[in-house]
Scaffold this motif. Structure first.
Motif, PDB file in Angstrom:
ATOM      1  N   TYR A  25      -6.709  -8.113  -5.822  1.00  0.00           N
ATOM      2  CA  TYR A  25      -7.473  -6.885  -5.989  1.00  0.00           C
ATOM      3  C   TYR A  25      -6.531  -5.687  -6.072  1.00  0.00           C
ATOM      4  O   TYR A  25      -5.507  -5.635  -5.376  1.00  0.00           O
ATOM      5  N   LEU A  26      -6.907  -4.727  -6.917  1.00  0.00           N
ATOM      6  CA  LEU A  26      -6.175  -3.465  -7.015  1.00  0.00           C
ATOM      7  C   LEU A  26      -7.113  -2.324  -6.653  1.00  0.00           C
ATOM      8  O   LEU A  26      -8.155  -2.143  -7.281  1.00  0.00           O
ATOM      9  N   TYR A  27      -6.733  -1.575  -5.613  1.00  0.00           N
ATOM     10  CA  TYR A  27      -7.483  -0.391  -5.209  1.00  0.00           C
ATOM     11  C   TYR A  27      -6.706   0.839  -5.686  1.00  0.00           C
ATOM     12  O   TYR A  27      -5.588   1.078  -5.243  1.00  0.00           O
ATOM     13  N   HIS A  28      -7.326   1.595  -6.571  1.00  0.00           N
ATOM     14  CA  HIS A  28      -6.683   2.787  -7.114  1.00  0.00           C
ATOM     15  C   HIS A  28      -7.551   3.979  -6.775  1.00  0.00           C
ATOM     16  O   HIS A  28      -8.526   4.288  -7.454  1.00  0.00           O
ATOM     17  N   ASP A  29      -7.224   4.650  -5.687  1.00  0.00           N
ATOM     18  CA  ASP A  29      -7.992   5.794  -5.210  1.00  0.00           C
ATOM     19  C   ASP A  29      -6.997   6.863  -4.768  1.00  0.00           C
ATOM     20  O   ASP A  29      -6.544   6.865  -3.623  1.00  0.00           O
ATOM     21  N   PRO A  30      -6.577   7.750  -5.680  1.00  0.00           N
ATOM     22  CA  PRO A  30      -5.501   8.705  -5.372  1.00  0.00           C
ATOM     23  C   PRO A  30      -5.680   9.497  -4.086  1.00  0.00           C
ATOM     24  O   PRO A  30      -4.700   9.839  -3.446  1.00  0.00           O
ATOM     25  N   GLU A  31      -6.910   9.767  -3.685  1.00  0.00           N
ATOM     26  CA  GLU A  31      -7.117  10.525  -2.454  1.00  0.00           C
ATOM     27  C   GLU A  31      -6.827   9.703  -1.208  1.00  0.00           C
ATOM     28  O   GLU A  31      -6.659  10.260  -0.114  1.00  0.00           O
ATOM     29  N   ARG A  32      -6.771   8.371  -1.364  1.00  0.00           N
ATOM     30  CA  ARG A  32      -6.524   7.505  -0.198  1.00  0.00           C
ATOM     31  C   ARG A  32      -5.281   6.640  -0.373  1.00  0.00           C
ATOM     32  O   ARG A  32      -4.407   6.624   0.477  1.00  0.00           O
ATOM     33  N   PHE A  33      -5.218   5.889  -1.475  1.00  0.00           N
ATOM     34  CA  PHE A  33      -4.093   4.965  -1.627  1.00  0.00           C
ATOM     35  C   PHE A  33      -4.073   4.298  -3.004  1.00  0.00           C
ATOM     36  O   PHE A  33      -5.033   4.345  -3.763  1.00  0.00           O
ATOM     37  N   TRP A  34      -2.924   3.683  -3.268  1.00  0.00           N
ATOM     38  CA  TRP A  34      -2.800   2.670  -4.321  1.00  0.00           C
ATOM     39  C   TRP A  34      -2.488   1.395  -3.545  1.00  0.00           C
ATOM     40  O   TRP A  34      -1.513   1.324  -2.807  1.00  0.00           O
ATOM     41  N   LYS A  35      -3.317   0.376  -3.711  1.00  0.00           N
ATOM     42  CA  LYS A  35      -3.175  -0.806  -2.866  1.00  0.00           C
ATOM     43  C   LYS A  35      -3.351  -2.075  -3.685  1.00  0.00           C
ATOM     44  O   LYS A  35      -4.380  -2.266  -4.327  1.00  0.00           O
ATOM     45  N   MET A  36      -2.324  -2.927  -3.687  1.00  0.00           N
ATOM     46  CA  MET A  36      -2.418  -4.224  -4.338  1.00  0.00           C
ATOM     47  C   MET A  36      -2.557  -5.290  -3.259  1.00  0.00           C
ATOM     48  O   MET A  36      -1.757  -5.356  -2.320  1.00  0.00           O
ATOM     49  N   GLU A  41       0.814  -1.214   0.000  1.00  0.00           N
ATOM     50  CA  GLU A  41       0.000   0.000   0.000  1.00  0.00           C
ATOM     51  C   GLU A  41       0.850   1.268   0.000  1.00  0.00           C
ATOM     52  O   GLU A  41       1.746   1.437   0.822  1.00  0.00           O
ATOM     53  N   HIS A  42       0.545   2.149  -0.942  1.00  0.00           N
ATOM     54  CA  HIS A  42       1.115   3.497  -0.986  1.00  0.00           C
ATOM     55  C   HIS A  42       0.009   4.463  -0.591  1.00  0.00           C
ATOM     56  O   HIS A  42      -1.138   4.296  -0.978  1.00  0.00           O
ATOM     57  N   GLY A  43       0.354   5.484   0.176  1.00  0.00           N
ATOM     58  CA  GLY A  43      -0.632   6.446   0.650  1.00  0.00           C
ATOM     59  C   GLY A  43      -1.132   7.386  -0.432  1.00  0.00           C
ATOM     60  O   GLY A  43      -0.883   7.172  -1.620  1.00  0.00           O
ATOM     61  N   PRO A  44      -1.841   8.448  -0.060  1.00  0.00           N
ATOM     62  CA  PRO A  44      -2.421   9.399  -1.024  1.00  0.00           C
ATOM     63  C   PRO A  44      -1.370   9.965  -1.978  1.00  0.00           C
ATOM     64  O   PRO A  44      -0.217  10.162  -1.607  1.00  0.00           O
ATOM     65  N   PHE A  45      -1.798  10.217  -3.202  1.00  0.00           N
ATOM     66  CA  PHE A  45      -0.881  10.747  -4.208  1.00  0.00           C
ATOM     67  C   PHE A  45      -1.659  11.557  -5.236  1.00  0.00           C
ATOM     68  O   PHE A  45      -2.885  11.467  -5.323  1.00  0.00           O
ATOM     69  N   SER A  46      -0.932  12.355  -5.998  1.00  0.00           N
ATOM     70  CA  SER A  46      -1.538  13.139  -7.063  1.00  0.00           C
ATOM     71  C   SER A  46      -1.600  12.283  -8.333  1.00  0.00           C
ATOM     72  O   SER A  46      -0.573  11.837  -8.841  1.00  0.00           O
ATOM     73  N   TYR A  47      -2.802  12.084  -8.836  1.00  0.00           N
ATOM     74  CA  TYR A  47      -2.951  11.265 -10.042  1.00  0.00           C
ATOM     75  C   TYR A  47      -2.180  11.865 -11.214  1.00  0.00           C
ATOM     76  O   TYR A  47      -1.433  11.162 -11.907  1.00  0.00           O
ATOM     77  N   ASP A  48      -2.350  13.167 -11.443  1.00  0.00           N
ATOM     78  CA  ASP A  48      -1.671  13.818 -12.568  1.00  0.00           C
ATOM     79  C   ASP A  48      -0.160  13.793 -12.422  1.00  0.00           C
ATOM     80  O   ASP A  48       0.568  13.682 -13.408  1.00  0.00           O
ATOM     81  N   GLN A  49       0.326  13.906 -11.196  1.00  0.00           N
ATOM     82  CA  GLN A  49       1.751  14.131 -10.996  1.00  0.00           C
ATOM     83  C   GLN A  49       2.531  12.901 -10.553  1.00  0.00           C
ATOM     84  O   GLN A  49       3.758  12.882 -10.672  1.00  0.00           O
ATOM     85  N   GLU A  50       1.859  11.880 -10.020  1.00  0.00           N
ATOM     86  CA  GLU A  50       2.613  10.765  -9.437  1.00  0.00           C
ATOM     87  C   GLU A  50       2.141   9.379  -9.829  1.00  0.00           C
ATOM     88  O   GLU A  50       2.733   8.390  -9.379  1.00  0.00           O
ATOM     89  N   ASN A  51       1.112   9.260 -10.615  1.00  0.00           N
ATOM     90  CA  ASN A  51       0.501   7.953 -10.843  1.00  0.00           C
ATOM     91  C   ASN A  51       1.503   6.895 -11.311  1.00  0.00           C
ATOM     92  O   ASN A  51       1.583   5.798 -10.751  1.00  0.00           O
ATOM     93  N   ARG A  52       2.271   7.222 -12.336  1.00  0.00           N
ATOM     94  CA  ARG A  52       3.224   6.250 -12.870  1.00  0.00           C
ATOM     95  C   ARG A  52       4.314   5.928 -11.856  1.00  0.00           C
ATOM     96  O   ARG A  52       4.730   4.774 -11.715  1.00  0.00           O
TER      97      ARG A  52
END
Length: 322
Positions: A304-315, A262-273
């Motif tokens: 499962y993959l949870y992709h919710d930039p306001e909360r986390f990226w979680k595999m 799990e990675h915490g909150p991030f900016s989709y435009d700036q950090e997704n990759r």
């Protein structure tokens, strides 16, 4: 080149904010056009060109979507709901609701079957346009790794054995009648009782929708060397007894142990990759033997993959003890 996709996204974001805040005075083409600094005619033309919908039709469908959630989840009178979402009377609300969803609000309240909601449009997506990131601003190098036991549940979803990645998945699904992204996300958004639902409506991830990966010999061999079928759907309680849309599958997922990266909150435009790369690196370098567990590749187990930039990226990956 992408200016108008960005401008229309501003309008779409503002529409949802105004609907939530009951700001009907700001929900006019005149007000929104003035916000952008363009004429109503020009904004109307660009809105239809980019979204495929007339502005007034999109606004009506989004209001009805918000109203449907209230009909489903609240005990407020239908007249109160009708007035709150811009309808002049109970009768006008009933006619519009039935025309779009095929049932009246009172019928839907008694039996909230899945219907296709108008989900929020995202006409400007940097990754869809191949623009990538624009620099990091609040990233953290730390990936939290922990083990959990997930209780038995059901997974309502569509499945593809040939796709490789999220965009390819939806491109292939769009070729199957009734399984395009808009239809599937709209159906899933209306399902009651989703385990991961935060009550959100601004994005699919906020309304309990997640990517899943079924370990299946018929699937493609992924980068981890495992045959996976890509899925998209929602987790539901084991006692879920609602209707199943004909184009979807409902799978029983038994209780099991999982490892979470799990990675915490991030900016989709700036950090997704960048975040995706960090999670992938953490999964590849994890020392399973030292943990006393190994990745469980038994056919039928789910990731499962949870992709919710306001909360986390979680595999979330299935494991078993050595």
């Amino acid at each position: 080149m992408y200016e108008w996709q960005q401008q229309i996204q501003i309008i779409i974001d503002e529409i949802d904010r105004c609907i939530k805040q009951r700001r009907d005075d700001a929900l006019t083409l005149c007000s929104l056009s003035r916000h952008l600094g363009y004429s109503e005619y020009y904004v109307t033309r660009k809105f239809r060109e980019i979204s495929g919908l007339q502005f007034r039709d999109y606004l009506r469908l989004r209001r009805l979507a918000f109203a449907l959630w209230e009909v489903r989840d609240s005990r407020r009178s239908l007249l109160e709901i009708a007035v709150d979402y811009g309808f002049s009377s109970h009768e006008a609300f009933t006619r519009a609701f039935k025309a779009v969803y095929g049932v009246t609000p009172s019928q839907y309240r008694r039996n909230p079957m899945p219907v296709v909601l108008r989900t929020k449009l995202h006409p400007f997506d940097r990754y869809f346009f191949g623009l990538g990131e624009i620099g990091m601003i609040k990233s953290t190098d730390e990936i939290k790794i922990y083990f959990v036991t997930i209780p038995a549940h059901k997974f309502l979803h569509i499945r593809n054995y040939e796709s490789i990645g999220y965009w390819d998945f939806w491109q292939k699904q769009s070729q199957i009648p009734g399984q395009d992204c808009e239809t599937i996300c709209g159906l899933l958004d209306s399902v009651k009782g989703k385990l991961d639902d935060l009550g959100g409506s601004e994005s699919n991830s906020g309304s309990g929708q997640i990517c899943g990966y079924l370990i299946d010999p018929k699937g493609r061999i992924c980068s981890w060397g495992i045959p996976l079928a890509e899925c998209y759907g929602v987790r539901l309680p084991m006692d879920y007894s609602g209707e199943i849309p004909p184009q979807m599958l409902l799978t029983d997922v038994p209780e099991g142990e999982y490892i979470v990266f799990e990675h915490g909150p991030f900016s989709y435009d700036q950090e997704n990759r960048s975040v995706e790369d960090k999670v992938e690196e953490a999964m590849q370098s994890f020392d399973y033997e030292a943990s006393g567990y190994c990745l469980d590749t038994t056919p039928g187990r789910m990731m499962y993959l949870y992709h919710d930039p306001e909360r986390f990226w979680k595999m979330v990956r299935p494991v078993r003890k050595l």
